[in-house]
Scaffold this motif. Structure first.
Motif, PDB file in Angstrom:
ATOM      1  N   MET A   1     -45.876   5.003   2.351  1.00 61.23           N
ATOM      2  CA  MET A   1     -46.609   4.963   3.614  1.00 61.23           C
ATOM      3  C   MET A   1     -47.136   3.562   3.888  1.00 61.23           C
ATOM      4  SD  MET A   1     -50.104   6.834   4.684  1.00 61.23           S
ATOM      5  CE  MET A   1     -50.929   5.663   3.637  1.00 61.23           C
ATOM      6  N   MET A   2     -47.694   2.936   2.857  1.00 57.97           N
ATOM      7  CA  MET A   2     -48.232   1.592   3.018  1.00 57.97           C
ATOM      8  C   MET A   2     -47.126   0.593   3.356  1.00 57.97           C
ATOM      9  SD  MET A   2     -51.423   1.828   2.840  1.00 57.97           S
ATOM     10  CE  MET A   2     -52.393   0.431   2.303  1.00 57.97           C
TER      11      MET A   2
ATOM     12  N   THR B   1     -45.744   8.610  -2.458  1.00 62.30           N
ATOM     13  CA  THR B   1     -45.816   8.784  -1.008  1.00 62.30           C
ATOM     14  C   THR B   1     -46.755   7.748  -0.397  1.00 62.30           C
ATOM     15  OG1 THR B   1     -45.683  11.136  -1.501  1.00 62.30           O
ATOM     16  CG2 THR B   1     -46.034  10.528   0.791  1.00 62.30           C
ATOM     17  N   TYR B   2     -47.856   7.501  -1.102  1.00 56.46           N
ATOM     18  CA  TYR B   2     -48.842   6.536  -0.622  1.00 56.46           C
ATOM     19  C   TYR B   2     -48.233   5.133  -0.512  1.00 56.46           C
ATOM     20  CZ  TYR B   2     -53.052   3.663  -0.455  1.00 56.46           C
ATOM     21  OH  TYR B   2     -54.005   2.747  -0.100  1.00 56.46           O
TER      22      TYR B   2
ATOM     23  N   ILE C   1     -52.739  -0.965  22.184  1.00 53.83           N
ATOM     24  CA  ILE C   1     -52.909  -1.856  21.057  1.00 53.83           C
ATOM     25  C   ILE C   1     -52.263  -3.175  21.432  1.00 53.83           C
ATOM     26  CG2 ILE C   1     -52.323  -2.310  18.643  1.00 53.83           C
ATOM     27  CD1 ILE C   1     -52.251   1.228  19.734  1.00 53.83           C
TER      28      ILE C   1
ATOM     29  N   HIS D   1     -54.632   1.065  10.984  1.00 53.28           N
ATOM     30  CA  HIS D   1     -53.961   0.891   9.710  1.00 53.28           C
ATOM     31  C   HIS D   1     -53.900  -0.580   9.379  1.00 53.28           C
ATOM     32  CE1 HIS D   1     -50.975   0.862  12.992  1.00 53.28           C
ATOM     33  NE2 HIS D   1     -50.648  -0.278  12.443  1.00 53.28           N
ATOM     34  N   ARG D   2     -54.008  -0.907   8.119  1.00 53.37           N
ATOM     35  CA  ARG D   2     -53.826  -2.274   7.645  1.00 53.37           C
ATOM     36  C   ARG D   2     -52.838  -2.204   6.519  1.00 53.37           C
ATOM     37  NH1 ARG D   2     -57.153  -6.916   9.601  1.00 53.37           N
ATOM     38  NH2 ARG D   2     -56.461  -6.157  11.608  1.00 53.37           N
ATOM     39  N   GLY D   3     -51.927  -3.157   6.444  1.00 55.19           N
ATOM     40  CA  GLY D   3     -50.955  -3.186   5.355  1.00 55.19           C
ATOM     41  C   GLY D   3     -51.661  -3.100   4.029  1.00 55.19           C
ATOM     42  N   TYR D   4     -51.539  -4.107   3.206  1.00 53.31           N
ATOM     43  CA  TYR D   4     -52.250  -4.092   1.943  1.00 53.31           C
ATOM     44  C   TYR D   4     -53.589  -4.790   2.090  1.00 53.31           C
ATOM     45  CZ  TYR D   4     -47.923  -2.372   0.089  1.00 53.31           C
ATOM     46  OH  TYR D   4     -46.818  -1.604  -0.149  1.00 53.31           O
TER      47      TYR D   4
ATOM     48  N   MET E   1     -46.978   9.143   6.673  1.00 53.61           N
ATOM     49  CA  MET E   1     -45.846   8.266   6.402  1.00 53.61           C
ATOM     50  C   MET E   1     -44.776   8.414   7.479  1.00 53.61           C
ATOM     51  SD  MET E   1     -43.186   8.320   3.273  1.00 53.61           S
ATOM     52  CE  MET E   1     -42.463   9.761   4.039  1.00 53.61           C
TER      53      MET E   1
ATOM     54  N   GLU F   1     -43.002   5.260  14.320  1.00 56.74           N
ATOM     55  CA  GLU F   1     -43.493   4.154  15.134  1.00 56.74           C
ATOM     56  C   GLU F   1     -42.714   2.880  14.844  1.00 56.74           C
ATOM     57  OE1 GLU F   1     -45.453   6.003  17.547  1.00 56.74           O
ATOM     58  OE2 GLU F   1     -46.289   3.987  17.574  1.00 56.74           O
TER      59      GLU F   1
ATOM     60  N   GLU G   1     -53.302  -9.864   4.659  1.00 55.56           N
ATOM     61  CA  GLU G   1     -53.079 -10.693   5.850  1.00 55.56           C
ATOM     62  C   GLU G   1     -53.832 -10.154   7.072  1.00 55.56           C
ATOM     63  OE1 GLU G   1     -51.159  -7.293   6.957  1.00 55.56           O
ATOM     64  OE2 GLU G   1     -51.511  -8.163   5.012  1.00 55.56           O
ATOM     65  N   THR G   2     -54.256 -11.080   7.930  1.00 52.51           N
ATOM     66  CA  THR G   2     -54.884 -10.662   9.180  1.00 52.51           C
ATOM     67  C   THR G   2     -54.143 -11.316  10.328  1.00 52.51           C
ATOM     68  OG1 THR G   2     -56.398 -12.523   9.058  1.00 52.51           O
ATOM     69  CG2 THR G   2     -57.208 -10.400   8.259  1.00 52.51           C
TER      70      THR G   2
ATOM     71  N   LEU H   1     -44.623  -2.051  10.044  1.00 52.06           N
ATOM     72  CA  LEU H   1     -44.987  -1.819  11.442  1.00 52.06           C
ATOM     73  C   LEU H   1     -45.778  -2.996  11.989  1.00 52.06           C
ATOM     74  CD1 LEU H   1     -45.099  -0.009  13.944  1.00 52.06           C
ATOM     75  CD2 LEU H   1     -47.087   1.124  12.975  1.00 52.06           C
ATOM     76  N   ARG H   2     -46.739  -3.453  11.203  1.00 52.11           N
ATOM     77  CA  ARG H   2     -47.548  -4.592  11.628  1.00 52.11           C
ATOM     78  C   ARG H   2     -46.699  -5.831  11.812  1.00 52.11           C
ATOM     79  NH1 ARG H   2     -52.623  -5.359  11.018  1.00 52.11           N
ATOM     80  NH2 ARG H   2     -52.412  -7.158   9.661  1.00 52.11           N
TER      81      ARG H   2
ATOM     82  N   PHE I   1     -45.203   9.397  10.498  1.00 51.81           N
ATOM     83  CA  PHE I   1     -45.694   8.813  11.743  1.00 51.81           C
ATOM     84  C   PHE I   1     -45.415   7.311  11.775  1.00 51.81           C
ATOM     85  CE2 PHE I   1     -49.076   6.495  13.966  1.00 51.81           C
ATOM     86  CZ  PHE I   1     -48.890   6.964  15.247  1.00 51.81           C
ATOM     87  N   TYR I   2     -45.741   6.635  10.675  1.00 52.61           N
ATOM     88  CA  TYR I   2     -45.502   5.199  10.614  1.00 52.61           C
ATOM     89  C   TYR I   2     -44.010   4.882  10.729  1.00 52.61           C
ATOM     90  CZ  TYR I   2     -50.300   4.069   9.243  1.00 52.61           C
ATOM     91  OH  TYR I   2     -51.652   3.893   9.226  1.00 52.61           O
TER      92      TYR I   2
ATOM     93  N   TYR J   1     -44.411   1.252   5.110  1.00 51.75           N
ATOM     94  CA  TYR J   1     -44.111   1.436   6.525  1.00 51.75           C
ATOM     95  C   TYR J   1     -45.198   0.818   7.414  1.00 51.75           C
ATOM     96  CZ  TYR J   1     -40.183   4.612   5.667  1.00 51.75           C
ATOM     97  OH  TYR J   1     -38.983   5.150   5.295  1.00 51.75           O
ATOM     98  N   ALA J   2     -46.438   1.038   7.026  1.00 54.87           N
ATOM     99  CA  ALA J   2     -47.551   0.505   7.804  1.00 54.87           C
ATOM    100  C   ALA J   2     -47.467  -1.019   7.857  1.00 54.87           C
ATOM    101  CB  ALA J   2     -48.879   0.946   7.194  1.00 54.87           C
ATOM    102  N   GLN J   3     -47.163  -1.596   6.732  1.00 58.67           N
ATOM    103  CA  GLN J   3     -47.018  -3.047   6.615  1.00 58.67           C
ATOM    104  C   GLN J   3     -45.884  -3.551   7.517  1.00 58.67           C
ATOM    105  OE1 GLN J   3     -48.691  -5.144   4.541  1.00 58.67           O
ATOM    106  NE2 GLN J   3     -47.287  -6.637   3.681  1.00 58.67           N
TER     107      GLN J   3
ATOM    108  N   TYR K   1     -38.482  11.872  12.653  1.00 60.35           N
ATOM    109  CA  TYR K   1     -38.398  13.272  12.349  1.00 60.35           C
ATOM    110  C   TYR K   1     -36.940  13.742  12.416  1.00 60.35           C
ATOM    111  CZ  TYR K   1     -43.399  13.141  12.630  1.00 60.35           C
ATOM    112  OH  TYR K   1     -44.707  12.847  12.406  1.00 60.35           O
TER     113      TYR K   1
ATOM    114  N   TYR L   1     -58.372   7.402   1.168  1.00 59.23           N
ATOM    115  CA  TYR L   1     -57.559   7.181  -0.032  1.00 59.23           C
ATOM    116  C   TYR L   1     -57.589   8.405  -0.949  1.00 59.23           C
ATOM    117  CZ  TYR L   1     -55.653   5.087  -4.241  1.00 59.23           C
ATOM    118  OH  TYR L   1     -54.875   4.825  -5.334  1.00 59.23           O
TER     119      TYR L   1
END
Lengths: 232, 232
Positions: free
Chosen positions: A131-132, A127-128, B65, B88-91, B131, B137, B94-95, A138-139, B133-134, A134-136, A91, B117
């Motif tokens: 976001m994905m 944006t989606y 987590i 959240h899961r990337g795409y 976004m 993080e 992968e697991t 992050l993992r 938030f991710y 970043y999520a990826q 932020y 979605y």
DNA sequence: CGTGCTTTTGAATAGTATCAAGGCCGGTGG
DNA sequence: CCACCGGCCTTGATACTATTCAAAAGCACG
């Protein structure tokens, strides 16, 4: 860095660029507002503690994102290549010393925050995708936390090599497509330079890799994966 | 987990919930589709290697987590509380073995992927918040990478305590607002349980904290910050 | 063909994990 | 209500891994 001629994003050869997810007129708008620059190997894109006022889109190249310690001890926290982005800020309040530098000649497009913000509001698909991403990431970084805590040094090196392969891929079939020093591999694995050398020798003796000066050939990716898979 | 009565998101007391960023009719739609459940201390929200089909929004509670190793050695990769999200899961391809469990009684709302979605596509403000938030993080976890690589055990414990404070805050002025075992602090810091105990004793001798059974009182947050700030 | 940087090897040291054992509760059942 | 049991917490001793320090060899570049 050297400012480049601004070709339109529409004609940009980088098919992975997130900007491509915007509507045609927004692509054109960003095209006009973006500034494209070329960075030579070793050059910094941005440096620690300086606020960042936008997002960098990597057109081509290889980038390391690192956190620099008090004693100058570098820790590489992430690698990025074509289509990836740099310079995100939460932020915008907190600052912690992160910097990005080119591992190889790179071309990067910069877009200012207020333009990006408007684009987000008008292009949900864009944006989606962001976001994905970043999520990826992050993992991926979460997985590395565990690596750092529980792996032995040789396993950390194996993991670092596989990460380099994942991001930058191979040339000539099985040679890591990146020119990187032992010290940088150490900074990526989070261990000392000396241990990195010893671990590389280890892996070479086990016929999993071959050292060719600075280039590293992966002889047995499957076994390399197995070396670290006990932890995954 | 115990399914709860579905009160509307509009009347939900959790002001930090990202769903609040949607338009009124979308808030209502999600209200109708969400399923709310209560988890007791120690219960799992989801477990490693099982695919996740949606996003969990934490209404109230405290969640860890973690990534579980081959030998069952736990590594806590992230903490979450009111307003945060899980699952959240990337795409989705992968697991890797990540699981989430309640550190304390928690209430969590689950929304399926296809609803989420659609919501993303129609509510740019919501997607934007998610976004950010991710991104936030990601930066926090990146910082932890460096911690894990370069800090001593005592510094790692100090860092873990400050992280607990940052996420869960204080009760009674300066007591960490979380009931957590030594083994879990160890899993968070990424060190052995025994070293965790020794480090806590260290910090207590230095008058930075006070141990009160399982509760930990932070006596000198500033000095605790200084202990680790050499690396930041 | 130096000069300086990177890579490599060796030896000493320090820090941490592991192993082992005892103490401290909190809960349970008699 | 008390005694027992089991998990959690704590401390000590030991072994081991990795860092650090030191030095030599290799390599790149002017």
């Amino acid at each position: 860095m050297i400012p480049q001629s601004n070709i339109s994003c529409r004609n940009c050869p980088n098919v992975n660029c997130f900007i491509k997810s915007c509507s045609p007129d927004w692509i054109q708008l960003i095209s006009n507002k973006k500034s494209e620059s070329k960075y030579k190997k070793g050059q910094h894109i941005f440096i620690a503690s300086k606020p960042i006022f936008g997002i960098y889109f990597i057109k081509t190249g290889k980038i390391k994102i690192s956190s620099d310690g008090w004693n100058g001890k570098e820790q590489i926290v992430r690698l990025a290549t074509d289509g990836h982005i740099l310079g995100h800020r939460g932020y915008g309040k907190e600052t912690y010393p992160i910097s990005a530098a080119a591992l190889d000649e790179s071309v990067i497009c910069f877009v200012e925050n207020h333009i990006i913000y408007e684009t987000f509001m008008e292009n949900p698909g864009f944006t989606y995708i962001m976001m994905m991403f970043y999520a990826q990431e992050l993992r991926a970084v979460e997985a590395r936390i565990k690596d750092m805590a529980q792996m032995t040094t040789t396993e950390k090196v194996a993991s670092a090599l596989l990460y380099l392969k994942e991001v930058f891929g191979y040339t000539n079939g099985d040679v890591l497509n990146v020119n990187i020093s032992r010290k940088e591999i150490a900074a990526l694995a989070g261990i000392s330079e000396e241990q990195t050398v010893r671990s590389l020798t280890d892996l070479e003796n086990k016929k999993l890799i071959a050292k060719m000066k600075r280039n590293i050939r992966i002889l047995n990716e499957e076994m390399l994966q197995k070396t670290i898979s006990l932890y995954r």
